[in-house]
Design a protein around this motif. Structure first.
Motif, mmCIF file in Angstrom:
data_model
loop_
_atom_site.group_PDB
_atom_site.id
_atom_site.type_symbol
_atom_site.label_atom_id
_atom_site.label_comp_id
_atom_site.label_asym_id
_atom_site.label_seq_id
_atom_site.Cartn_x
_atom_site.Cartn_y
_atom_site.Cartn_z
ATOM 1 N N GLU A 81 63.320 50.675 -37.541
ATOM 2 C CA GLU A 81 65.492 51.388 -37.324
ATOM 3 C C GLU A 81 65.403 52.712 -37.395
ATOM 4 O O GLU A 81 66.274 52.098 -36.240
ATOM 5 C CB GLU A 81 65.367 50.634 -39.328
ATOM 6 C CG GLU A 81 67.359 51.269 -39.761
ATOM 7 C CD GLU A 81 67.525 49.975 -38.809
ATOM 8 O OE1 GLU A 81 68.501 50.097 -38.890
ATOM 9 O OE2 GLU A 81 67.012 48.268 -38.378
ATOM 10 N N ARG A 84 65.173 52.453 -33.369
ATOM 11 C CA ARG A 84 66.598 51.493 -32.781
ATOM 12 C C ARG A 84 67.703 51.918 -32.967
ATOM 13 O O ARG A 84 68.818 52.391 -32.039
ATOM 14 C CB ARG A 84 67.171 50.381 -34.123
ATOM 15 C CG ARG A 84 67.722 49.740 -33.171
ATOM 16 C CD ARG A 84 68.030 48.237 -34.541
ATOM 17 N NE ARG A 84 68.718 48.428 -35.197
ATOM 18 C CZ ARG A 84 70.088 49.309 -35.320
ATOM 19 N NH1 ARG A 84 70.998 48.927 -34.281
ATOM 20 N NH2 ARG A 84 70.376 49.934 -36.795
ATOM 21 N N ARG A 85 67.423 52.900 -34.216
ATOM 22 C CA ARG A 85 68.846 53.404 -34.264
ATOM 23 C C ARG A 85 69.173 54.717 -33.052
ATOM 24 O O ARG A 85 70.158 55.062 -32.537
ATOM 25 C CB ARG A 85 69.201 54.476 -35.417
ATOM 26 C CG ARG A 85 69.425 53.464 -36.812
ATOM 27 C CD ARG A 85 69.840 54.270 -38.116
ATOM 28 N NE ARG A 85 69.822 53.131 -39.153
ATOM 29 C CZ ARG A 85 70.121 53.238 -40.265
ATOM 30 N NH1 ARG A 85 69.568 54.863 -40.974
ATOM 31 N NH2 ARG A 85 70.480 52.282 -41.123
ATOM 32 N N GLU A 86 68.239 55.304 -32.888
ATOM 33 C CA GLU A 86 67.832 56.468 -32.213
ATOM 34 C C GLU A 86 67.732 55.983 -30.276
ATOM 35 O O GLU A 86 68.895 56.625 -29.520
ATOM 36 C CB GLU A 86 66.284 56.986 -31.849
ATOM 37 C CG GLU A 86 66.035 58.643 -30.927
ATOM 38 C CD GLU A 86 64.676 58.764 -31.109
ATOM 39 O OE1 GLU A 86 64.673 59.788 -30.281
ATOM 40 O OE2 GLU A 86 63.881 58.239 -31.887
#
Length: 278
Positions: A81, A84-86
């Motif tokens: 997660e 993915r955010r990065e």
């Protein structure tokens, strides 16, 4: 006598002592057997208790292993997660930078695209105009769609033509979902055929012939000529039909007279010679 009595008493006491000793022995044996049975049961209970402890320990090990696996999966999910955010943040930053860098040229690119689309549309209209057949003589309400509506209102129409003509019409109209092959074709002289078709089938025939005519240069010249000629002969009659209740009655005929059936003849013949010609 005294001696004899004493001996008898001693014998009785001996038997009593023997009986007591026998009972004591039996009691000792019973106690020993009971102790041995208790020891055996205690041993079995101890073994069952040890087995139960081993089972409980195995269960604890399994639970601990499941907890470790669950924690590892949670850690992997948290890592994924975060990655993915990065990545999403990186894409947003890149998109914002690219948008800021290309905003000045976006208007020019859009204008060029519109010009190219307009030029393509002009060329397409020119090509369609080159391929389009000659316009029909009839205008206004005499359009193909209106003729289909008139044909749909016809209950039955008699089509008189050559068998080869009828075969061509069937070949073209058979692809249309509204066409129904008539059950009977009457034969006449010189290869002529007479067939009664419904308005629905007549509508399918007009649709098929019109489609061949509209192909223009892309169609076979023979097919185009046949379709155009047959279409003209059919619409020449279809353009004259109307609702039975609103058709004018001929002079001298009763209003209750049955209307004539629609008859379409596809048969060109030599014209009559002019009067007085030698």
């Amino acid at each position: 006598m005294a001696w004899w009595r004493k001996a008898a008493d001693d014998e009785s006491a001996g038997r009593v002592l023997e009986a007591i000793a026998g009972l004591r022995g039996e009691i000792d044996r019973a106690l020993q057997e009971g102790f041995l049975e208790l020891r055996s049961q205690n041993s079995e209970l101890r073994e069952e208790l040890r087995e139960l402890r081993r089972t409980v320990q195995d269960v604890h090990k399994d639970v601990a292993e499941h907890r470790r696996e669950t924690e590892a999966l949670r850690q992997e999910l948290r890592t994924a997660e975060a990655a993915r955010r990065e990545a999403a943040g990186t894409r947003n930053e890149a998109g914002a930078g690219a948008g800021a860098g290309t905003e000045a040229g976006a208007g020019a690119e859009a204008e060029s695209l519109r010009e190219a689309q307009a030029l393509t549309e002009v060329r397409a209209r020119g090509d369609r105009a080159d391929r389009a057949p000659a316009p029909e003589a009839a205008t206004g309400e005499d359009t193909h769609e209106k003729r289909l509506e008139r044909a749909a209102g016809i209950s039955a129409a008699e089509l008189v033509c050559h068998r080869d003509t009828w075969a061509f019409i069937v070949e073209q109209a058979a692809r249309n979902a509204h066409f129904r092959v008539p059950g009977e074709v009457s034969a006449g002289k010189d290869g002529a055929a007479s067939v009664v078709v419904s308005g629905r089938s007549l509508m399918a025939i007009l649709t098929a012939l019109h489609a061949v005519r509209e192909q223009g240069r892309a169609a076979d010249p023979g097919d185009c000529a046949l379709a155009g000629k047959f279409y003209e002969r059919i619409i020449a009659v279809v353009d004259t039909v109307g609702p039975v209740g609103h058709r004018p009655q001929a002079a001298g005929r009763a209003g209750a007279e049955s209307p004539q059936r629609v008859v379409i003849v596809i048969d060109d013949r030599p014209g009559r010679p002019a009067s007085g010609s030698g």
